[in-house]
Write a protein that holds these residues in place. Structure first.
Motif, PDB file in Angstrom:
ATOM      1  N   LYS A 194     -99.851  46.667  30.391  1.00  0.00           N
ATOM      2  CA  LYS A 194    -101.163  45.806  31.000  1.00  0.00           C
ATOM      3  C   LYS A 194    -102.212  46.211  30.860  1.00  0.00           C
ATOM      4  CE  LYS A 194     -98.103  42.554  32.480  1.00  0.00           C
ATOM      5  NZ  LYS A 194     -97.524  41.660  31.577  1.00  0.00           N
ATOM      6  N   ASN A 238    -111.706  40.343  32.090  1.00  0.00           N
ATOM      7  CA  ASN A 238    -111.852  40.746  34.138  1.00  0.00           C
ATOM      8  C   ASN A 238    -110.972  41.680  33.823  1.00  0.00           C
ATOM      9  OD1 ASN A 238    -112.205  39.146  36.007  1.00  0.00           O
ATOM     10  ND2 ASN A 238    -110.284  38.083  35.741  1.00  0.00           N
ATOM     11  N   SER A 240    -107.400  42.259  35.732  1.00  0.00           N
ATOM     12  CA  SER A 240    -107.214  41.528  35.236  1.00  0.00           C
ATOM     13  C   SER A 240    -107.514  40.962  33.707  1.00  0.00           C
ATOM     14  CB  SER A 240    -107.750  39.571  36.281  1.00  0.00           C
ATOM     15  OG  SER A 240    -107.133  40.455  37.438  1.00  0.00           O
ATOM     16  N   ARG A 293    -103.308  29.532  39.854  1.00  0.00           N
ATOM     17  CA  ARG A 293    -102.764  30.281  39.210  1.00  0.00           C
ATOM     18  C   ARG A 293    -102.336  30.985  40.950  1.00  0.00           C
ATOM     19  NH1 ARG A 293    -104.373  34.534  34.354  1.00  0.00           N
ATOM     20  NH2 ARG A 293    -104.558  33.423  33.564  1.00  0.00           N
ATOM     21  N   GLN A 338    -110.878  40.784  43.478  1.00  0.00           N
ATOM     22  CA  GLN A 338    -110.998  40.384  42.219  1.00  0.00           C
ATOM     23  C   GLN A 338    -110.197  41.062  41.696  1.00  0.00           C
ATOM     24  OE1 GLN A 338    -112.404  42.677  39.875  1.00  0.00           O
ATOM     25  NE2 GLN A 338    -112.042  41.371  37.404  1.00  0.00           N
ATOM     26  N   CYS A 397    -106.679  41.420  43.190  1.00  0.00           N
ATOM     27  CA  CYS A 397    -105.872  39.674  43.145  1.00  0.00           C
ATOM     28  C   CYS A 397    -104.336  39.484  41.355  1.00  0.00           C
ATOM     29  CB  CYS A 397    -105.926  38.567  42.436  1.00  0.00           C
ATOM     30  SG  CYS A 397    -104.828  36.829  41.780  1.00  0.00           S
ATOM     31  N   GLN A 419    -102.680  38.522  40.330  1.00  0.00           N
ATOM     32  CA  GLN A 419    -102.013  37.322  40.270  1.00  0.00           C
ATOM     33  C   GLN A 419    -102.780  36.493  38.510  1.00  0.00           C
ATOM     34  OE1 GLN A 419     -99.165  36.244  39.880  1.00  0.00           O
ATOM     35  NE2 GLN A 419     -98.752  36.612  41.866  1.00  0.00           N
ATOM     36  N   HIS A 420    -104.063  37.417  38.628  1.00  0.00           N
ATOM     37  CA  HIS A 420    -105.555  37.272  37.867  1.00  0.00           C
ATOM     38  C   HIS A 420    -106.225  36.043  38.704  1.00  0.00           C
ATOM     39  CE1 HIS A 420    -103.517  40.634  35.849  1.00  0.00           C
ATOM     40  NE2 HIS A 420    -101.916  40.223  35.709  1.00  0.00           N
ATOM     41  N   THR A 424    -111.841  35.437  38.769  1.00  0.00           N
ATOM     42  CA  THR A 424    -112.929  35.974  37.849  1.00  0.00           C
ATOM     43  C   THR A 424    -114.207  36.185  37.971  1.00  0.00           C
ATOM     44  OG1 THR A 424    -112.918  34.064  36.768  1.00  0.00           O
ATOM     45  CG2 THR A 424    -111.444  35.068  35.757  1.00  0.00           C
TER      46      THR A 424
END
Length: 386
Positions: free
Chosen positions: A59, A214, A218, A325, A367, A370, A372-373, A376
């Protein structure tokens, strides 16, 4: 000596194969004079990666496990003992991140640090920050090696060597730090004071796969195929900026870090070395750069009007929740450092949290954390919206 430039070594590395990464790291550190130049055999050493949160290696959220293992292997091969490795994430624990990355807690003679206990460290020489709640391991270490990740950042534009030291601060204290140091410039000065206090010896940047967009948690993984090495945290971040076509002077950690003496962002004061020899910044950008890298490049001028424009852009840029999301886990609410909460379940937990932008300080803790992305940095359309 007078006139000496800060050295930044760039070693190409196209994959996270452990043997290839080890060889690249050994070569890069040897080009700076070898590991013995930075740490003593008798010293208690902490290797500090970026563990923003527990995440899979692919990731690009964390320093890759191959890079961490490579550093520990170098230290063991050179005869170092008493080495620990770890970070203090804003959410979760260092050991959880280690497990998620599949790194054994005992490896190459080093052990995973707990990084959950804090120590109050006074720093009277601080220009912005006079004390810090560091983790016990930071307070007790003789030497720190900084293994940072090449990523974007909503507040500071990029996160690299300078920003990575915020992991020295015990995780549950981090949100409060954004209230105490509420904008990018002041926050950068606090980070510079951490460098002045702890004085990390060596900085290694994992840029094999970076994060664009992001960031820092994310964004999108993007291949850059490089590793960077330096004793100067500002210089290494400056080289990162040039690799992605970002003016280094737009990055507060660069400008404030230079002003406070922890390094330099001035091109004429930086020497870039590769295995083939010294290269110029133009050659760096041509051979290794990625001008399509998704990073905030706005605000290139420094006139009064452009500064005003940048200010207006910053106050209008705010975190926005993607309701499709969002799973309503509440992590953004829990990590909001503002008294009274700038984001909360005002419509109940069956609906996504709602922002009150009149309270929001644009720290982007929500941000960053989070999982779950779903958050933004966007443009403001109203006072209080999802």
């Amino acid at each position: 000596m007078e006139g000496a430039r800060s050295k930044v070594v760039l070693v190409p590395c196209g994959s996270y194969d452990e043997e290839k990464v080890f060889r690249a790291m050994k070569q890069g550190i040897d080009m700076l004079g070898g590991i013995e130049k930075f740490v003593g055999k008798e010293e208690k050493i902490l290797v500090k990666p970026n563990f923003l949160t527990a995440a899979e290696a692919d990731k690009a959220v964390t320093t890759h496990p191959s890079v961490i293992k490579g550093m520990l292997r170098i230290l063991q091969g050179a005869g170092y003992t008493g080495v620990q490795f770890g970070d203090s994430p804003g959410h979760g624990s260092s050991r959880a991140a280690v497990r998620k990355l599949g790194i054994p807690e005992e490896i190459y003679g080093a052990s995973a640090a707990d990084m959950s206990e804090e120590r109050l460290v006074s720093f009277e020489e601080g220009r912005t920050a006079k004390e810090f709640y560091f983790t016990k391991e930071i307070a007790e270490a003789d030497a720190v090696i900084n293994l940072c990740k090449m990523k974007t950042h909503a507040l500071e534009r990029i996160t690299g060597a300078v920003k990575n030291v915020y992991g020295f601060v015990c995780g549950h204290r981090k949100a409060a730090g954004h209230v105490k140091y509420p904008n990018a410039g002041i926050f950068a000065r606090m980070l510079a004071d951490i460098h002045r206090c702890v004085k990390p010896r060596l900085h290694v940047m994992d840029g094999i796969t970076a994060m664009e967009g992001n960031g820092p948690g994310s964004g999108t993984p993007v291949d850059m195929g490089v590793m960077l090495f330096s004793a100067d945290p500002v210089a290494i971040d400056t080289v990162f900026c040039h690799l992605v076509g970002l003016n280094p002077e737009l990055v507060p950690t660069n400008t404030q870090g230079t002003a406070m003496g922890i390094g330099t962002c001035r091109k004429q004061e930086i020497e870039i070395l590769t295995p083939q020899g010294e290269i110029s910044f133009a050659q760096l950008e041509e051979k290794y750069g990625n001008l399509q890298f998704d990073v905030d490049r706005k605000g290139t001028k420094k006139t009064f009007l452009s500064r005003y424009s940048d200010f207006m852009m910053r106050i209008s840029k705010r975190p926005v929740i993607d309701k499709d999301r969002c799973v309503r886990c509440g992590i953004c609410v829990n990590h909001c450092p503002v008294p009274g909460k700038a984001v909360d379940f005002k419509k109940g937990k069956n609906a996504p949290p709602v922002y009150d932008y009149s309270k929001c300080i644009r720290c982007y803790c929500c941000q960053e954390m989070c999982p779950q992305h779903a958050i933004t940095a966007g443009k403001r359309r109203g006072k209080s919206i999802v």
